[in-house]
Design an enzyme around this catalytic site. Sequence first.
Site, PDB file in Angstrom:
ATOM      1  N   ARG A  13       0.822  -1.218   0.000  1.00 12.50           N
ATOM      2  CA  ARG A  13       0.000   0.000   0.000  1.00 12.50           C
ATOM      3  C   ARG A  13       0.855   1.267   0.000  1.00 12.50           C
ATOM      4  O   ARG A  13       0.319   2.367   0.025  1.00 12.50           O
ATOM      5  CB  ARG A  13      -0.879   0.024   1.260  1.00 12.50           C
ATOM      6  CG  ARG A  13      -1.952  -1.037   1.282  1.00 12.50           C
ATOM      7  CD  ARG A  13      -2.752  -0.976   2.568  1.00 12.50           C
ATOM      8  NE  ARG A  13      -3.804  -1.990   2.582  1.00 12.50           N
ATOM      9  CZ  ARG A  13      -4.571  -2.243   3.633  1.00 12.50           C
ATOM     10  NH1 ARG A  13      -4.413  -1.555   4.754  1.00 12.50           N
ATOM     11  NH2 ARG A  13      -5.513  -3.171   3.564  1.00 12.50           N
ATOM     12  N   TYR A  55     -11.631 -13.739  -6.723  1.00 10.30           N
ATOM     13  CA  TYR A  55     -11.221 -12.826  -5.656  1.00 10.30           C
ATOM     14  C   TYR A  55      -9.999 -12.009  -6.078  1.00 10.30           C
ATOM     15  O   TYR A  55      -9.969 -10.782  -5.931  1.00 10.30           O
ATOM     16  CB  TYR A  55     -10.918 -13.604  -4.363  1.00 10.30           C
ATOM     17  CG  TYR A  55     -10.208 -12.739  -3.364  1.00 10.30           C
ATOM     18  CD1 TYR A  55     -10.903 -11.776  -2.646  1.00 10.30           C
ATOM     19  CD2 TYR A  55      -8.824 -12.815  -3.196  1.00 10.30           C
ATOM     20  CE1 TYR A  55     -10.253 -10.921  -1.769  1.00 10.30           C
ATOM     21  CE2 TYR A  55      -8.168 -11.973  -2.324  1.00 10.30           C
ATOM     22  CZ  TYR A  55      -8.889 -11.032  -1.613  1.00 10.30           C
ATOM     23  OH  TYR A  55      -8.239 -10.186  -0.768  1.00 10.30           O
ATOM     24  N   ASP A 113     -13.458 -12.893  -0.305  1.00  8.58           N
ATOM     25  CA  ASP A 113     -12.758 -14.086   0.181  1.00  8.58           C
ATOM     26  C   ASP A 113     -13.404 -14.511   1.498  1.00  8.58           C
ATOM     27  O   ASP A 113     -14.464 -13.989   1.880  1.00  8.58           O
ATOM     28  CB  ASP A 113     -11.257 -13.813   0.327  1.00  8.58           C
ATOM     29  CG  ASP A 113     -10.957 -12.833   1.443  1.00  8.58           C
ATOM     30  OD1 ASP A 113     -11.905 -12.248   2.008  1.00  8.58           O
ATOM     31  OD2 ASP A 113      -9.773 -12.649   1.766  1.00  8.58           O
ATOM     32  N   CYS A 141     -25.176  -3.895  12.920  1.00 10.04           N
ATOM     33  CA  CYS A 141     -24.891  -5.301  12.605  1.00 10.04           C
ATOM     34  C   CYS A 141     -25.985  -6.228  13.165  1.00 10.04           C
ATOM     35  O   CYS A 141     -26.278  -6.215  14.363  1.00 10.04           O
ATOM     36  CB  CYS A 141     -23.530  -5.665  13.199  1.00 10.04           C
ATOM     37  SG  CYS A 141     -23.133  -7.396  13.033  1.00 10.04           S
ATOM     38  N   GLU A 143      -1.490 -10.490  -3.580  1.00 14.51           N
ATOM     39  CA  GLU A 143      -2.681 -11.342  -3.505  1.00 14.51           C
ATOM     40  C   GLU A 143      -2.343 -12.815  -3.750  1.00 14.51           C
ATOM     41  O   GLU A 143      -2.917 -13.690  -3.122  1.00 14.51           O
ATOM     42  CB  GLU A 143      -3.763 -10.854  -4.475  1.00 14.51           C
ATOM     43  CG  GLU A 143      -4.409  -9.545  -4.054  1.00 14.51           C
ATOM     44  CD  GLU A 143      -5.091  -9.603  -2.682  1.00 14.51           C
ATOM     45  OE1 GLU A 143      -5.428 -10.701  -2.222  1.00 14.51           O
ATOM     46  OE2 GLU A 143      -5.250  -8.539  -2.062  1.00 14.51           O
ATOM     47  N   CYS A 169     -13.523  -7.821  13.115  1.00 12.07           N
ATOM     48  CA  CYS A 169     -14.545  -8.861  12.972  1.00 12.07           C
ATOM     49  C   CYS A 169     -13.835 -10.194  12.726  1.00 12.07           C
ATOM     50  O   CYS A 169     -13.917 -10.790  11.661  1.00 12.07           O
ATOM     51  CB  CYS A 169     -15.488  -8.509  11.816  1.00 12.07           C
ATOM     52  SG  CYS A 169     -16.980  -9.508  11.834  1.00 12.07           S
TER      53      CYS A 169
END
Length: 359
Positions: A25, A121, A139, A212, A38, A193
Site C-alpha cells: 500500500r 477474488y 474471500d 450489525c 494477492e 470482525c
Amino acid sequence: MPELQSCARLLVEWFRRHARVLPWREGAYNPYKILVSEFMLQQTQVGTVIPYFERWMARWPDLNSLAAADEPEALKLWEGLGYYSRCRNLLKAARAMVKAGYTCPPASVEELHAFPGVGGYTAGAIASIGYDLPVPAVDGNVERVISRLLSIEEPSGSAALRHKVAEAVSAMLDGVSPREFNQALMDLGAMVCTPSRGGVPFCGECPWEKSCRAHETGRERELPLPRQRAPISQEDAWGFLAVSPSQEGLLLHHRSNKGLWADMWEIPWFTRNGEFWEDFDAWRRSYGLELQLDRDSLREVGGTSFSFTTHHVRAWVVVCTIKNMPMGEEWGMFKFNEIDNLSLPAPSRKFLSCLKEEK
Ligand code: SF4
C-alpha cells in the site's frame, strides 16, 4: 436490514483512521504489487507474507522482470510460503500478460480471470485496489464480515454465501472508493470482525456495531455457519531416505507436472500397511522400479506427520542404503548440500529433519 450505503461510508471513514500499514500500500497503488501480494496472501497470513513480498519486489520490481525470471529461483524465494502452485501460476500469469503486450496487470476482471491462478477474488482485488474499479473482492474474511452484518444463514465456503455476499458488496460500492472500501473490509475482517475460534469479534471497536444484525441478536460467534467439510482420511506411510553407497547423496523422486507439489523433487514416501519390506516391494512394483537395497542398513530415524487436502498422514521415517541407481528421468541422486538448495515439499523437509535430529 442495515442501510448498505451508509454502512459503506462508515467503514471507509474507519479505514482512513485504522488502515494497516502494508508494503503493497506504500506510495501510489501499483497493480503489479497487488497481483504479487494477492498471490502470496492466498492461504497465508499477512505477517508471514510481508518479508517474502519485500524480497520478491527487490528481486523482480515489475511485471517485465518477473516474466523473465527463472522458475527455480522463484520457487526458492517462495520456499516456506507453501502451496507452490501459486508461485508457478504467478510466473505463468506474468509471462502471459507480458506476451499479451501488458507492462502491468490489466484492469478488466474478465481479462484478469483468464490468466493462470487468477480467480474471482484475486481479479476483483487487482481491479478494485489497483485501479479503483467498482468490483467486489470476496474471500473468506469478507464472507465472515458481511454474513454477520446481514445475518446470512449460509455455510462458509458455499456458492450461495459467496453469491449473497458479492451482491451485498456490489451494492455497497456505490458512492465510495472501491479501493478504500474493499481494503477496509479486509482490514475489518483481520483486526475487528475476527474469526470466532479462539475468541470473539471486537464489536465494541467496530464501525458497524449499531447496525450489525449478528451483534444485535448476539449471534456473532455463530456466523458464518460452519463449512460442510469433506471427511478427513487417515493414512500411515513410510518416509524413505534412500542414501547412496558413499552416504553422500539421497535418492529423490521428481513428481509429475500435475496436482499437488507438481514438478517438485521429493523424498519418496509410500503407504505403510505393516512390515517395511512388503510395503517397499509393493511400492517398487507399482513404479516398475529396479532398486536394490542393502537390507542390513535399514534403520528407523523417527516419525512425523503431515496433512494435505483431506488427508492426514502419519509417517515412519527410515534410512536405507541403496545398491544401484534406478533408471528413469524421474529419479535423481542429489548430494545433501544440493538438497538444501532445492525447494522441497513440506513432508520431505520433515523427513530430512528426522535424519538431522538423529545425527
Ligand atoms: Fe463483526 Fe461485531 Fe462488527 Fe458485526 S459488530 S461486523 S459481528 S465486529
